[in-house]
Design an enzyme around this catalytic site. Structure first.
Site, PDB file in Angstrom:
ATOM      1  N   CYS A   1       0.880  -1.278   0.027  1.00 16.96           N
ATOM      2  CA  CYS A   1       0.047   0.046  -0.027  1.00 16.96           C
ATOM      3  C   CYS A   1       0.826   1.295   0.083  1.00 16.96           C
ATOM      4  O   CYS A   1       0.801   1.940  -0.940  1.00 16.96           O
ATOM      5  CB  CYS A   1      -0.936   0.006   1.111  1.00 16.96           C
ATOM      6  SG  CYS A   1      -2.016  -1.347   1.135  1.00 16.96           S
TER       7      CYS A   1
HETATM    8  N1  LIG Z   1      -2.672  -5.567   2.141  1.00 20.12           N
HETATM    9  C1  LIG Z   1      -3.051  -4.775   2.576  1.00 20.12           C
HETATM   10  O1  LIG Z   1      -2.721  -4.535   3.857  1.00 20.12           O
HETATM   11  C2  LIG Z   1      -4.176  -3.919   1.795  1.00 20.12           C
HETATM   12  C3  LIG Z   1      -5.017  -2.842   2.823  1.00 20.12           C
HETATM   13  C4  LIG Z   1      -5.746  -2.023   2.279  1.00 20.12           C
HETATM   14  C5  LIG Z   1      -5.927  -2.098   0.601  1.00 20.12           C
HETATM   15  N2  LIG Z   1      -5.332  -2.862  -0.007  1.00 20.12           N
HETATM   16  C6  LIG Z   1      -5.673  -2.917  -1.486  1.00 20.12           C
HETATM   17  O2  LIG Z   1      -6.384  -4.127  -1.618  1.00 20.12           O
HETATM   18  C7  LIG Z   1      -6.066  -4.855  -2.939  1.00 20.12           C
HETATM   19  C8  LIG Z   1      -5.726  -6.299  -2.723  1.00 20.12           C
HETATM   20  O3  LIG Z   1      -4.451  -6.302  -2.048  1.00 20.12           O
HETATM   21  P1  LIG Z   1      -4.155  -7.602  -1.326  1.00 20.12           P
HETATM   22  O4  LIG Z   1      -3.004  -7.171  -0.398  1.00 20.12           O
HETATM   23  O5  LIG Z   1      -5.038  -8.265  -0.748  1.00 20.12           O
HETATM   24  O6  LIG Z   1      -3.358  -8.359  -2.565  1.00 20.12           O
HETATM   25  P2  LIG Z   1      -3.041  -9.797  -2.508  1.00 20.12           P
HETATM   26  O7  LIG Z   1      -1.924  -9.903  -3.639  1.00 20.12           O
HETATM   27  O8  LIG Z   1      -2.704 -10.478  -1.116  1.00 20.12           O
HETATM   28  O9  LIG Z   1      -4.383 -10.625  -3.057  1.00 20.12           O
HETATM   29  C9  LIG Z   1      -5.003 -10.541  -4.334  1.00 20.12           C
HETATM   30  C10 LIG Z   1      -5.482 -11.812  -4.749  1.00 20.12           C
HETATM   31  O10 LIG Z   1      -6.072 -11.717  -5.884  1.00 20.12           O
HETATM   32  C11 LIG Z   1      -6.037 -12.615  -6.664  1.00 20.12           C
HETATM   33  N3  LIG Z   1      -6.243 -12.361  -8.257  1.00 20.12           N
HETATM   34  C12 LIG Z   1      -5.222 -11.828  -9.295  1.00 20.12           C
HETATM   35  N4  LIG Z   1      -6.008 -11.582 -10.302  1.00 20.12           N
HETATM   36  C13 LIG Z   1      -7.086 -11.911 -10.007  1.00 20.12           C
HETATM   37  C14 LIG Z   1      -8.378 -12.043 -10.935  1.00 20.12           C
HETATM   38  N5  LIG Z   1      -8.301 -11.540 -12.097  1.00 20.12           N
HETATM   39  N6  LIG Z   1      -9.641 -12.651 -10.542  1.00 20.12           N
HETATM   40  C15 LIG Z   1      -9.520 -13.073  -9.225  1.00 20.12           C
HETATM   41  N7  LIG Z   1      -8.409 -13.036  -8.353  1.00 20.12           N
HETATM   42  C16 LIG Z   1      -7.297 -12.356  -8.914  1.00 20.12           C
HETATM   43  C17 LIG Z   1      -4.642 -13.184  -6.481  1.00 20.12           C
HETATM   44  O11 LIG Z   1      -4.387 -14.588  -6.873  1.00 20.12           O
HETATM   45  C18 LIG Z   1      -4.583 -12.924  -5.112  1.00 20.12           C
HETATM   46  O12 LIG Z   1      -4.908 -13.942  -4.400  1.00 20.12           O
HETATM   47  C19 LIG Z   1      -4.920  -3.946  -3.486  1.00 20.12           C
HETATM   48  O13 LIG Z   1      -5.610  -2.752  -4.247  1.00 20.12           O
HETATM   49  C20 LIG Z   1      -4.374  -3.114  -2.260  1.00 20.12           C
HETATM   50  O14 LIG Z   1      -3.792  -2.023  -2.531  1.00 20.12           O
HETATM   51  C21 LIG Z   1      -4.440  -3.770   0.708  1.00 20.12           C
END
Ligand SMILES: NC(=O)c1ccc[n+]([C@@H]2O[C@H](COP(=O)([O-])OP(=O)(O)OC[C@H]3O[C@@H](n4cnc5c(N)ncnc54)[C@H](O)[C@@H]3O)[C@@H](O)[C@H]2O)c1
Length: 441
Positions: A275
């Site tokens: 993030c």
């Molecule tokens: N990690 C954090 O602490 C956090 C906090 C707030 C917001 N975010 C935001 O949330 C979003 C997700 O982050 P995250 O940390 O969960 O990422 P992550 O990489 O942990 O998880 C994303 C998941 O999406 C899957 N994926 C990828 N392409 C896909 C598709 N086309 N269809 C279905 N699934 C798909 C991946 O396999 C993965 O399991 C980002 O935009 C991030 O900026 C993250």
């Protein structure tokens, strides 16, 4: 309000609905838990078959969420993990929690958002709600997702609903979970906002309805830019105060006694995670479209991304005082996760620090109780596995470099046995000083 919206609101309020979560990572899986705990039927979709198989077997792949959650989900008749898009056609609402990384030129990479929105559009049930949760610049939901969903005669606000609700998850932070973190919700239109607000109101303690998706998108970016800028401020002040013989951690503790107008941020070895190092640049990109520069964001990025080099310089200086060159010295890096008590190495500053140490000829090992092997990353590949943090390894190190202050490390052993500790997190403040010379970095 259209009938379809009123019907959905009533069903969400009764928790009599099926909700799909697309992307089961750090954000998606806790969301599944919140929705499931609230009483919804939940379909978890991911393109990563390994995650789906693990969820079917009840196995944990995100350790900080505990072992009980996947077991509970696997045993539940209200949760279905799947990698088949058709299964999402049963959903009354679908939340997108897919990655939003940066491309090689720091530009937003919305390919995951586009691909998953297209997929959802191909299976979306009439009258259902779609919510984007992934962090992105203001306008993404309207300019990117909406056209992909409004295919043929299908129109938002009539045939489906669309909103943005930013995830504020902070993995590893104790005392907060998806259910207890207030939720922002902004619709593409009024019915969409109200429908999405009803969904989150049924799953979390407080959902705040905003006037638009854009306000919600911008609020999320403001939160993360605020963090990036304030961390840069203390990172910049750290060497300034150090040269004056002043310990910045003591200064922050002192300033934090003020009950208003000050919030404590702490210096460190550089930013990490999915993030804070990434999201601010989403706004920078969008601002250019309007002819604006985002100088605070750029400056914070510049300062924060210089931190790994500053840390390595500190190591070199400290070793020099022991009449040792970096080349050939044994450096034991303690903690490679980007923050304490998680197993996440995305964007971790430890990677650049290790690269710089290796480039200067140091013999590098690491210890991290949460990460058995240093995983291959886009820009970094190290053939390193976690060494035990025992007397033999600590004794052998010319320098112990604390990059991440996990709570379950034996700091007393480090204080008692290490020759030199370079501490980027003020981690050694918690133990009685021993023989180790501690240099704050
Ligand atoms: N990690 C954090 O602490 C956090 C906090 C707030 C917001 N975010 C935001 O949330 C979003 C997700 O982050 P995250 O940390 O969960 O990422 P992550 O990489 O942990 O998880 C994303 C998941 O999406 C899957 N994926 C990828 N392409 C896909 C598709 N086309 N269809 C279905 N699934 C798909 C991946 O396999 C993965 O399991 C980002 O935009 C991030 O900026 C993250």
């Amino acid at each position: 309000m259209p009938d379809a919206a009123q019907i959905l609101i009533e069903r969400f309020t009764r928790r009599d609905a099926c909700v799909g979560v697309v992307g089961l990572g750090y954000v998606g899986l806790p969301l599944v838990r919140a929705l499931h705990d609230a009483g919804f039927r939940v379909i978890g979709y991911d393109v990563d078959d390994a995650k789906i198989e693990q969820l079917r077997r009840g196995e944990a792949y995100l350790k900080h969420l505990g072992d009980a959650l996947p077991k509970e989900l696997a045993a539940s008749d209200r949760f279905t993990p799947t990698s088949s898009p058709e299964d999402l056609s049963a959903c009354d609402a679908i939340c997108l929690c897919v990655p939003t990384p940066l491309g090689s030129h720091q530009e937003p990479d919305l390919s995951y958002v586009e691909d998953s929105t297209r997929m959802v559009g191909s299976v979306l049930k009439a009258g259902a709600l779609v919510v984007l949760e992934s962090t992105s610049y203001p306008g993404t939901t309207r300019e990117v997702c909406l056209p992909l969903l409004e295919s043929g005669n299908r129109r938002c606000g009539r045939d489906f609903f669309l909103a943005f609700s930013p995830e504020r998850e902070d993995p590893g932070r104790r005392g907060f979970e998806t259910r207890t973190i207030p939720r922002l919700v902004g619709g593409i239109d009024e019915p969409s906002g109200k429908v999405a607000h009803a969904l989150y109101s049924a799953a979390v303690e407080q959902a705040v309805l905003l006037d638009s998706a854009e306000t919600a998108e911008a609020a999320k970016l403001l939160e993360n830019i605020y963090r990036a800028v304030n961390i840069a401020l203390v990172n910049e002040l750290k060497p300034v105060l150090a040269d004056m013989g002043i310990d910045i951690w003591k200064v922050i503790k002192a300033a934090a006694t003020k009950p208003f107008g000050f919030q404590a941020f702490y210096p460190g070895p550089g930013l990490g995670g999915h993030c804070i190092p990434i999201d601010p640049y989403y706004l920078t990109h969008k601002a250019r479209e309007y002819g604006h520069a985002t100088r605070f964001i750029e400056l914070a990025g510049e300062i924060n991304s210089r931190m790994p080099l500053a840390v390595v310089d500190r190591v070199a200086h400290a070793l020099n005082q022991d009449a040792k060159p970096v080349k050939g010295s044994r450096v034991l890096v303690v903690g490679i996760a980007y923050k304490p008590d998680v197993d996440d190495v995305r964007e971790t500053p430890a990677a650049e620090i290790i690269r710089l140490l290796l480039e200067r000829g140091a013999i590098v090992s690491y210890h991290d109780p949460h990460i058995a092997r240093f995983p291959d990353m886009r820009r970094y590949q190290f053939d390193l596995a976690s060494s035990p943090l025992d007397q033999a390894h600590v004794d052998a190190a010319d320098c112990v470099l604390i990059v991440t202050n996990h709570s379950d490390l034996d700091y007393a052993l480090l204080a008692a046995r290490a020759k030199l500790i370079v501490d980027t997190r003020d981690a050694m403040a918690r133990v009685t000083p021993g023989q180790a010379r501690v240099v704050k970095a």
